[in-house]
Design a protein around this motif. Structure first.
Motif, PDB file in Angstrom:
ATOM      1  N   LEU A  68       0.908  -1.224  -0.190  1.00  0.00           N
ATOM      2  CA  LEU A  68       0.169   0.018   0.092  1.00  0.00           C
ATOM      3  C   LEU A  68       0.952   1.318   0.002  1.00  0.00           C
ATOM      4  N   ASP A  69       2.021   1.173   0.474  1.00  0.00           N
ATOM      5  CA  ASP A  69       2.902   2.350   0.587  1.00  0.00           C
ATOM      6  C   ASP A  69       3.678   2.352  -0.684  1.00  0.00           C
ATOM      7  N   GLU A  70       4.019   1.284  -1.210  1.00  0.00           N
ATOM      8  CA  GLU A  70       4.624   1.415  -2.521  1.00  0.00           C
ATOM      9  C   GLU A  70       3.690   1.846  -3.696  1.00  0.00           C
ATOM     10  N   GLU A  71       2.476   1.261  -3.613  1.00  0.00           N
ATOM     11  CA  GLU A  71       1.361   1.477  -4.694  1.00  0.00           C
ATOM     12  C   GLU A  71       0.757   2.992  -4.743  1.00  0.00           C
ATOM     13  N   LEU A  72       0.408   2.997  -3.110  1.00  0.00           N
ATOM     14  CA  LEU A  72      -0.707   4.330  -2.945  1.00  0.00           C
ATOM     15  C   LEU A  72      -0.154   5.146  -2.021  1.00  0.00           C
ATOM     16  N   SER A  73       1.133   5.193  -1.501  1.00  0.00           N
ATOM     17  CA  SER A  73       1.745   5.889  -0.517  1.00  0.00           C
ATOM     18  C   SER A  73       0.554   6.069   0.884  1.00  0.00           C
ATOM     19  N   MET A  74       0.028   5.026   1.078  1.00  0.00           N
ATOM     20  CA  MET A  74      -1.078   5.151   1.958  1.00  0.00           C
ATOM     21  C   MET A  74      -0.994   3.966   3.153  1.00  0.00           C
ATOM     22  N   GLY A  75      -1.542   4.662   4.312  1.00  0.00           N
ATOM     23  CA  GLY A  75      -1.383   4.004   5.565  1.00  0.00           C
ATOM     24  C   GLY A  75      -2.951   3.403   5.702  1.00  0.00           C
ATOM     25  N   VAL A  76      -3.049   2.268   6.421  1.00  0.00           N
ATOM     26  CA  VAL A  76      -4.570   1.900   6.808  1.00  0.00           C
ATOM     27  C   VAL A  76      -4.628   1.302   8.172  1.00  0.00           C
ATOM     28  N   ARG A  77      -5.735   1.292   8.535  1.00  0.00           N
ATOM     29  CA  ARG A  77      -6.114   0.645   9.764  1.00  0.00           C
ATOM     30  C   ARG A  77      -6.753  -0.852   9.566  1.00  0.00           C
ATOM     31  N   ILE A  78      -6.187  -1.735   9.945  1.00  0.00           N
ATOM     32  CA  ILE A  78      -6.607  -3.232   9.744  1.00  0.00           C
ATOM     33  C   ILE A  78      -7.860  -3.618  10.175  1.00  0.00           C
ATOM     34  N   GLY A  79      -8.859  -3.906   9.556  1.00  0.00           N
ATOM     35  CA  GLY A  79     -10.015  -4.663  10.430  1.00  0.00           C
ATOM     36  C   GLY A  79     -10.274  -6.043   9.962  1.00  0.00           C
ATOM     37  N   PRO A  80     -11.259  -6.503  10.001  1.00  0.00           N
ATOM     38  CA  PRO A  80     -11.489  -8.133   9.983  1.00  0.00           C
ATOM     39  C   PRO A  80     -10.992  -8.863   8.536  1.00  0.00           C
ATOM     40  N   GLU A  81     -10.409 -10.056   8.655  1.00  0.00           N
ATOM     41  CA  GLU A  81     -10.034 -10.555   7.465  1.00  0.00           C
ATOM     42  C   GLU A  81     -11.423 -11.228   6.599  1.00  0.00           C
ATOM     43  N   VAL A  82     -11.390 -10.875   5.448  1.00  0.00           N
ATOM     44  CA  VAL A  82     -12.679 -11.385   4.521  1.00  0.00           C
ATOM     45  C   VAL A  82     -12.319 -13.062   4.090  1.00  0.00           C
ATOM     46  N   GLU A  83     -12.892 -13.845   4.749  1.00  0.00           N
ATOM     47  CA  GLU A  83     -12.367 -15.205   4.593  1.00  0.00           C
ATOM     48  C   GLU A  83     -13.197 -15.823   3.583  1.00  0.00           C
ATOM     49  N   PRO A  84     -12.619 -16.888   2.803  1.00  0.00           N
ATOM     50  CA  PRO A  84     -13.376 -17.374   1.621  1.00  0.00           C
ATOM     51  C   PRO A  84     -14.182 -18.402   2.152  1.00  0.00           C
ATOM     52  N   PRO A  85     -15.335 -18.682   1.321  1.00  0.00           N
ATOM     53  CA  PRO A  85     -16.409 -19.776   1.983  1.00  0.00           C
ATOM     54  C   PRO A  85     -15.553 -21.029   1.582  1.00  0.00           C
ATOM     55  N   ALA A  86     -15.886 -22.122   2.220  1.00  0.00           N
ATOM     56  CA  ALA A  86     -14.996 -23.357   2.321  1.00  0.00           C
ATOM     57  C   ALA A  86     -14.914 -24.005   0.642  1.00  0.00           C
TER      58      ALA A  86
END
Ligand SMILES: Nc1nc2c([nH]c(=O)n2[C@H]2C[C@H](O)[C@@H](COP(=O)(O)OP(=O)(O)OP(=O)(O)O)O2)c(=O)[nH]1
Length: 193
Positions: A68-86
């Motif tokens: 995100l830093d390389e592509e957008l020079s951007m910092g983010v706060r991490i929320g929940p992971e979006v998990e794939p269905p089985a």
């Protein structure tokens, strides 16, 4: 491989890509940051979630901060992971524990596996400044996100992101720290989660 035996073949986990579903707000999401690739030519103009390949020995969330830093020079706060269905999930590799690659991932293009986190802009680096990876980066209202031409593997991922964003917002872990761009000294900047 014969079509009737394809499902009997063991799934070999491919290399890991990490990506961020950047929402305007985790608590009350209304729009998603959508990025159109600049290359390669066959995918130029197609939208993706910003992120990229995890380097050998790199922790997934460290790789996400770096990308995100390389592509957008951007910092983010991490929320929940979006998990794939089985039925879609591609398992983690057997040797993934050393680098923290221990969770099932989404199948994406070219045999990559992709893990995705809900995020929101954070800190002074919370405004995207696109570099050369993307030809367009824009905030899109959630209702219009699926109207864009996405990389083909991303549609089920976006449906999961949108469903999660629409139901209630994504209550944030009050202890979760912001994830700023990685340290410039190249040290392993592992967010404390
Ligand atoms: N970042 C990202 N990659 C995706 C998505 N969907 C999808 O199929 N992919 C695929 C495309 C690529 O084959 C691979 C990731 O490549 P990438 O080009 O983003 O990785 P990178 O930034 O580390 O590579 P590079 O541009 O430095 O060559 O995963 C997505 O939503 N986001």
């Amino acid at each position: 491989m014969h079509e009737r035996t394809r499902h009997l073949e063991p799934q070999v986990p491919g290399p890991l890509v990490v990506a961020a579903a950047v929402l305007d707000s985790l608590d009350a999401p209304r729009s998603l940051l959508c990025a159109a690739r600049a290359y390669p030519v066959e995918h130029a103009g197609q939208y993706e979630l910003p992120g990229g390949k995890v380097e050998p020995g790199e922790a997934p969330l460290s790789a996400l901060a770096r990308e995100l830093d390389e592509e957008l020079s951007m910092g983010v706060r991490i929320g929940p992971e979006v998990e794939p269905p089985a039925p879609l999930a591609v398992p983690a590799p057997r040797d993934g524990a050393a680098s923290g690659d221990t969770a099932p991932a989404w199948p994406v293009l070219h045999g990559f596996r992709m893990r995705v986190w809900m995020t929101e802009p954070a800190g002074t680096g919370g405004r995207p400044r696109p570099g050369g990876s993307h030809e367009q980066v824009r905030w899109v209202p959630l209702d219009s996100v699926l109207d864009l031409p996405w990389l083909p593997a991303d549609r089920p991922i976006l449906e999961a992101v949108l469903s999660r964003a629409r139901t209630s917002g994504t209550p944030r872990d009050p202890l979760a720290p912001a994830l700023p761009p990685p340290a410039v000294d190249g040290g392993d900047h592992q967010p404390g989660i």
